[in-house]
Design a protein around this motif. Structure first.
Motif, PDB file in Angstrom:
ATOM      1  N   ALA A 186       0.829  -1.212   0.000  1.00 14.86           N
ATOM      2  CA  ALA A 186       0.000   0.000   0.000  1.00 14.86           C
ATOM      3  C   ALA A 186       0.862   1.261   0.000  1.00 14.86           C
ATOM      4  O   ALA A 186       0.543   2.243  -0.690  1.00 14.86           O
ATOM      5  CB  ALA A 186      -0.924  -0.014   1.213  1.00 14.86           C
ATOM      6  N   LEU A 187       1.948   1.254   0.765  1.00 17.12           N
ATOM      7  CA  LEU A 187       2.848   2.412   0.775  1.00 17.12           C
ATOM      8  C   LEU A 187       3.502   2.614  -0.586  1.00 17.12           C
ATOM      9  O   LEU A 187       3.631   3.748  -1.072  1.00 17.12           O
ATOM     10  CB  LEU A 187       3.905   2.237   1.862  1.00 17.12           C
ATOM     11  N   ARG A 188       3.933   1.531  -1.215  1.00 14.57           N
ATOM     12  CA  ARG A 188       4.519   1.632  -2.557  1.00 14.57           C
ATOM     13  C   ARG A 188       3.505   2.231  -3.540  1.00 14.57           C
ATOM     14  O   ARG A 188       3.849   3.106  -4.360  1.00 14.57           O
ATOM     15  CB  ARG A 188       4.950   0.245  -3.051  1.00 14.57           C
ATOM     16  N   ALA A 189       2.260   1.787  -3.439  1.00 13.77           N
ATOM     17  CA  ALA A 189       1.226   2.285  -4.352  1.00 13.77           C
ATOM     18  C   ALA A 189       0.979   3.781  -4.134  1.00 13.77           C
ATOM     19  O   ALA A 189       0.790   4.535  -5.097  1.00 13.77           O
ATOM     20  CB  ALA A 189      -0.066   1.497  -4.154  1.00 13.77           C
ATOM     21  N   MET A 190       0.979   4.213  -2.895  1.00 12.54           N
ATOM     22  CA  MET A 190       0.775   5.634  -2.607  1.00 12.54           C
ATOM     23  C   MET A 190       1.883   6.481  -3.227  1.00 12.54           C
ATOM     24  O   MET A 190       1.620   7.514  -3.861  1.00 12.54           O
ATOM     25  CB  MET A 190       0.742   5.858  -1.095  1.00 12.54           C
ATOM     26  N   ILE A 191       3.122   6.049  -3.038  1.00 13.13           N
ATOM     27  CA  ILE A 191       4.267   6.811  -3.560  1.00 13.13           C
ATOM     28  C   ILE A 191       4.233   6.848  -5.074  1.00 13.13           C
ATOM     29  O   ILE A 191       4.416   7.896  -5.699  1.00 13.13           O
ATOM     30  CB  ILE A 191       5.580   6.193  -3.051  1.00 13.13           C
ATOM     31  N   ASN A 192       3.960   5.722  -5.685  1.00 14.15           N
ATOM     32  CA  ASN A 192       3.973   5.645  -7.151  1.00 14.15           C
ATOM     33  C   ASN A 192       2.763   6.310  -7.794  1.00 14.15           C
ATOM     34  O   ASN A 192       2.741   6.525  -9.013  1.00 14.15           O
ATOM     35  CB  ASN A 192       4.088   4.187  -7.589  1.00 14.15           C
ATOM     36  N   SER A 193       1.744   6.647  -6.989  1.00 16.75           N
ATOM     37  CA  SER A 193       0.599   7.396  -7.509  1.00 16.75           C
ATOM     38  C   SER A 193       0.726   8.889  -7.238  1.00 16.75           C
ATOM     39  O   SER A 193      -0.200   9.650  -7.529  1.00 16.75           O
ATOM     40  CB  SER A 193      -0.700   6.864  -6.904  1.00 16.75           C
ATOM     41  N   GLY A 194       1.875   9.300  -6.649  1.00 15.64           N
ATOM     42  CA  GLY A 194       2.148  10.716  -6.478  1.00 15.64           C
ATOM     43  C   GLY A 194       1.701  11.315  -5.161  1.00 15.64           C
ATOM     44  O   GLY A 194       1.646  12.552  -5.034  1.00 15.64           O
ATOM     45  N   LYS A 195       1.371  10.506  -4.155  1.00 11.98           N
ATOM     46  CA  LYS A 195       0.988  11.046  -2.857  1.00 11.98           C
ATOM     47  C   LYS A 195       2.168  11.778  -2.217  1.00 11.98           C
ATOM     48  O   LYS A 195       3.324  11.446  -2.443  1.00 11.98           O
ATOM     49  CB  LYS A 195       0.524   9.929  -1.923  1.00 11.98           C
ATOM     50  N   THR A 196       1.853  12.787  -1.397  1.00  8.70           N
ATOM     51  CA  THR A 196       2.900  13.595  -0.774  1.00  8.70           C
ATOM     52  C   THR A 196       3.588  12.833   0.340  1.00  8.70           C
ATOM     53  O   THR A 196       3.063  11.830   0.859  1.00  8.70           O
ATOM     54  CB  THR A 196       2.317  14.896  -0.195  1.00  8.70           C
ATOM     55  N   GLU A 197       4.764  13.321   0.738  1.00  8.41           N
ATOM     56  CA  GLU A 197       5.507  12.693   1.832  1.00  8.41           C
ATOM     57  C   GLU A 197       4.690  12.682   3.111  1.00  8.41           C
ATOM     58  O   GLU A 197       4.692  11.702   3.864  1.00  8.41           O
ATOM     59  CB  GLU A 197       6.829  13.430   2.046  1.00  8.41           C
ATOM     60  N   ASN A 198       3.994  13.781   3.398  1.00  7.03           N
ATOM     61  CA  ASN A 198       3.178  13.852   4.617  1.00  7.03           C
ATOM     62  C   ASN A 198       2.051  12.830   4.589  1.00  7.03           C
ATOM     63  O   ASN A 198       1.732  12.214   5.624  1.00  7.03           O
ATOM     64  CB  ASN A 198       2.600  15.257   4.785  1.00  7.03           C
ATOM     65  N   GLU A 199       1.449  12.642   3.416  1.00  7.61           N
ATOM     66  CA  GLU A 199       0.372  11.663   3.307  1.00  7.61           C
ATOM     67  C   GLU A 199       0.906  10.244   3.523  1.00  7.61           C
ATOM     68  O   GLU A 199       0.265   9.422   4.203  1.00  7.61           O
ATOM     69  CB  GLU A 199      -0.286  11.769   1.926  1.00  7.61           C
ATOM     70  N   VAL A 200       2.071   9.951   2.968  1.00  4.86           N
ATOM     71  CA  VAL A 200       2.672   8.627   3.131  1.00  4.86           C
ATOM     72  C   VAL A 200       3.054   8.385   4.591  1.00  4.86           C
ATOM     73  O   VAL A 200       2.798   7.305   5.147  1.00  4.86           O
ATOM     74  CB  VAL A 200       3.910   8.482   2.218  1.00  4.86           C
ATOM     75  N   THR A 201       3.631   9.411   5.234  1.00  6.32           N
ATOM     76  CA  THR A 201       4.023   9.271   6.637  1.00  6.32           C
ATOM     77  C   THR A 201       2.807   9.046   7.526  1.00  6.32           C
ATOM     78  O   THR A 201       2.838   8.211   8.448  1.00  6.32           O
ATOM     79  CB  THR A 201       4.787  10.520   7.099  1.00  6.32           C
ATOM     80  N   ALA A 202       1.740   9.772   7.255  1.00 11.95           N
ATOM     81  CA  ALA A 202       0.523   9.610   8.057  1.00 11.95           C
ATOM     82  C   ALA A 202      -0.031   8.192   7.920  1.00 11.95           C
ATOM     83  O   ALA A 202      -0.464   7.574   8.901  1.00 11.95           O
ATOM     84  CB  ALA A 202      -0.526  10.633   7.632  1.00 11.95           C
TER      85      ALA A 202
END
Length: 447
Positions: A186-202
């Motif tokens: 799920a984290l990989r998918a968030m990053i590869n879809s362009g989510k921000t660092e803050n969104e990934v950290t949360a």
């Protein structure tokens, strides 16, 4: 061009059997008793009689049971032995479950952070595959245990005892690894879809919250403060209230963890002696202590261990305990099984070749508590294991010096026993250690 096995070749192999005398005797022995019993050499039991010229009394051994926490048990054993002596508390134990809890929590965050750092690589990349193969596990190394204590302290076993999931850890490990793999994807998918660092950290913190809940339900809630009560061996009662785990470690254990250096013996061409190494992805605490090893010749390692034993300090060490060992007898000896003779085959390999080919690597940590010196040279070593009192000599094993040469890979030495030259070499090398690949044998975890 491929070459198949032909009937002619098989006929030649069968005819060759006649060239090996005693093959019928060997066949009957091996088929009836199994290879190891058929090739067992009882002379090892005679040669490794448990008498030692230098010996440190360490009391009753601990028992890791059905878990892979030998590195914790062994490291905590080196810390409890002086405490037992100073405060007169026989068979006192530090909580292995306490360090187990924080190790699994920190390893989960370590996995997430490395997944985030490699999100730009495909899932088939070898390093990504390495991370997802085992997101966390029971095993570890000395520096990883030190990092946990430096951050979280330690408590007595009576304050935070073992649970069913600590002593038999397979269900907890399976649960956590399933959860971590799902969340890692799920984290990989968030990053590869362009989510921000803050969104990934949360989102990562939401996942860590789930991990924390799993650990509390499985292992218990670690104490922030506790009362330390005990009766010493003379029957005197002692109590100190409202200790934090770090306060307890500082007062009752008091070991300066920075003073202890990991040395290895890896006689392979890629690891020059007297250089310091680290291993990529090897660790458990983000921002914590880095695992660092200085490679020394086996004779140098032995000399340092003997110095430390003479100085009254036991030695944590890592080895390949599954090789040439008889668990019930408690014997570690390269001569205990004579498979070469049983099969009339040369099975000898150098230590370097064993490491390079995957034949051997560290898989277990124990404690050296004694050595037998004959004319100044070691012949056998006394070993405190963490498998309870049933195997060996009430839980203690005897290791031959030839087994030490072949299968001991790591030891932890107090800096005060290092020469000035070795101290300088380690300190200089530790500033920028040579980085080894994640799957290097020196990155193997003791279990």
């Amino acid at each position: 061009m491929t070459k198949e096995i032909t009937n002619e070749a098989i006929a030649n192999f069968a005819a060759d059997l006649d060239k090996h005398p005693g093959i019928n005797i060997a066949s009957r022995a091996a088929q009836q008793n199994g290879i190891y019993k058929a090739s067992q050499n009882l002379q090892s039991k005679i040669d490794l009689e448990p008498t030692f010229s230098i010996e440190i009394d360490t009391g009753k051994p601990a028992d890791q049971k059905q878990s892979g926490r030998c590195w914790m048990f062994s490291a905590l054993n080196t810390m409890r032995h002086p405490l037992q002596k100073e405060y007169k508390v026989k068979d006192f134990e530090l909580s292995q479950n306490y360090t187990n809890f924080w190790d699994k929590f920190e390893k989960s965050n370590w996995f997430f952070e490395n997944v985030i750092a490699t999100a730009d690589k495909p899932l088939g990349d070898r390093k990504v595959s390495f991370l997802f193969a085992t997101p966390q596990q029971d095993g570890g190394q000395w520096d990883m245990l030190c990092g946990l204590i430096e951050k979280y302290g330690i408590v007595p076993k009576a304050v935070y005892p073992e649970t069913a999931n600590a002593t038999s850890s397979s269900a907890l490990n399976d649960t956590l690894n399933t959860l971590l793999r799902k969340d890692g994807l799920a984290l990989r998918a968030m990053i590869n879809s362009g989510k921000t660092e803050n969104e990934v950290t949360a989102r990562k913190n939401e996942f860590l919250n789930d991990v924390f809940r799993v650990l509390v339900i499985s292992l218990g809630m670690p104490p922030k403060k506790f009362d330390f009560e005990y009766k010493d061996d003379d029957g005197n009662y002692h109590r100190e209230a409202d200790l934090t785990p770090k306060e307890f470690f500082d007062k009752y254990v008091g070991m300066n963890l920075e003073d202890h250096v990991s040395i290895i013996n890896s006689p392979t061409t890629d690891k020059p002696y007297h250089k310091v190494f680290s291993v990529e992805y090897l660790g458990n605490i983000v921002g914590g202590r880095q695992v660092r090893h200085m490679n020394l010749e086996i004779s140098e390692m032995k000399d340092l261990i003997i110095q430390q034993l003479k100085g009254g300090e036991v030695v944590w060490f890592g080895s390949n305990v599954g090789k040439d060992s008889e668990r019930q007898l408690g014997l570690l000896d390269t001569k205990i099984y004579q498979r070469d003779e049983l099969f009339d085959i040369d099975m000898s390999m150098s230590k370097g070749d064993k490491l390079d080919s995957g034949e051997s690597m560290m898989d277990h940590a124990m404690v050296i508590t004694g050595v037998d010196l004959v004319e100044g040279k070691p012949t056998k070593w006394k070993i405190e294991n963490s498998w309870g009192e049933k195997p060996g000599f009430k839980g203690y094993f005897v290791m031959s010096d030839t087994w030490f040469d072949a299968f001991v890979y790591q030891a932890v030495i107090n800096r005060k026993f290092l020469s000035d030259t070795l101290k300088t070499e380690f300190d200089e090398g530790a500033k920028d250690p040579i980085q080894l690949l994640p799957w290097d044998p020196m990155g193997a975890l003791a279990k």
